[in-house]
Motif scaffolding. Sequence first.
Motif, PDB file in Angstrom:
ATOM      1  N   ALA A  91       7.696  -1.247  -5.988  1.00  0.00           N
ATOM      2  CA  ALA A  91       7.172  -1.505  -4.792  1.00  0.00           C
ATOM      3  C   ALA A  91       8.138  -1.434  -3.473  1.00  0.00           C
ATOM      4  O   ALA A  91       7.723  -0.979  -2.446  1.00  0.00           O
ATOM      5  N   VAL A  92       9.017  -2.405  -3.301  1.00  0.00           N
ATOM      6  CA  VAL A  92       9.993  -2.217  -2.424  1.00  0.00           C
ATOM      7  C   VAL A  92      10.464  -0.978  -1.962  1.00  0.00           C
ATOM      8  O   VAL A  92      10.750  -0.545  -1.132  1.00  0.00           O
ATOM      9  N   ALA A  93      10.877  -0.355  -3.115  1.00  0.00           N
ATOM     10  CA  ALA A  93      11.524   1.170  -3.076  1.00  0.00           C
ATOM     11  C   ALA A  93      10.712   1.832  -2.513  1.00  0.00           C
ATOM     12  O   ALA A  93      10.798   2.475  -1.588  1.00  0.00           O
ATOM     13  N   VAL A  94       9.131   1.808  -2.768  1.00  0.00           N
ATOM     14  CA  VAL A  94       8.329   2.879  -2.269  1.00  0.00           C
ATOM     15  C   VAL A  94       7.977   2.463  -0.729  1.00  0.00           C
ATOM     16  O   VAL A  94       7.746   3.397   0.147  1.00  0.00           O
ATOM     17  N   TYR A  95       8.146   1.037  -0.586  1.00  0.00           N
ATOM     18  CA  TYR A  95       7.828   0.663   0.952  1.00  0.00           C
ATOM     19  C   TYR A  95       8.894   1.302   1.747  1.00  0.00           C
ATOM     20  O   TYR A  95       8.674   1.780   3.136  1.00  0.00           O
ATOM     21  N   PHE A  96      10.218   1.085   1.510  1.00  0.00           N
ATOM     22  CA  PHE A  96      11.448   1.481   2.060  1.00  0.00           C
ATOM     23  C   PHE A  96      11.247   3.130   2.181  1.00  0.00           C
ATOM     24  O   PHE A  96      11.805   3.712   3.322  1.00  0.00           O
ATOM     25  N   ILE A  97      10.868   3.765   1.190  1.00  0.00           N
ATOM     26  CA  ILE A  97      10.908   5.321   1.259  1.00  0.00           C
ATOM     27  C   ILE A  97       9.753   5.751   2.330  1.00  0.00           C
ATOM     28  O   ILE A  97       9.902   6.698   3.039  1.00  0.00           O
TER      29      ILE A  97
END
Length: 110
Positions: free
Chosen positions: A101-107
């Motif tokens: 979820a953190v990775a998707v948010y930053f992307i």
Amino acid sequence: MAKNNQKTISPETQDEAMTFAKKTNKPGQSKEQTRLIALGIQKGIAEYKKNAKSKQREADKASKKNKSKQSLTTEELQPEVVVKYRYTRLPWVLLLLSWAAVAVYFITTH
């Protein structure tokens, strides 16, 4: 038909009784009287030893009983503890989902 429970008296006890009888010898006392006094003392010593053995047996029984009770209480206080670890995957799945979820948010935001 009474049983004769008289045990033979040890020579040491007989000697002890005779010395006590001679120590308490009164002037004019006959040898027969001294012998009778010695027999009485022998019986007293035998009775004392019998009572002492009985008390010792009772004390031994009581100490054995206390030891067995004590060992039972220590066993009761320390029950067998069986620890079963059950590994679940849930914490790992949640960790991976949070990182995803953190990775998707930053992307998506950059």
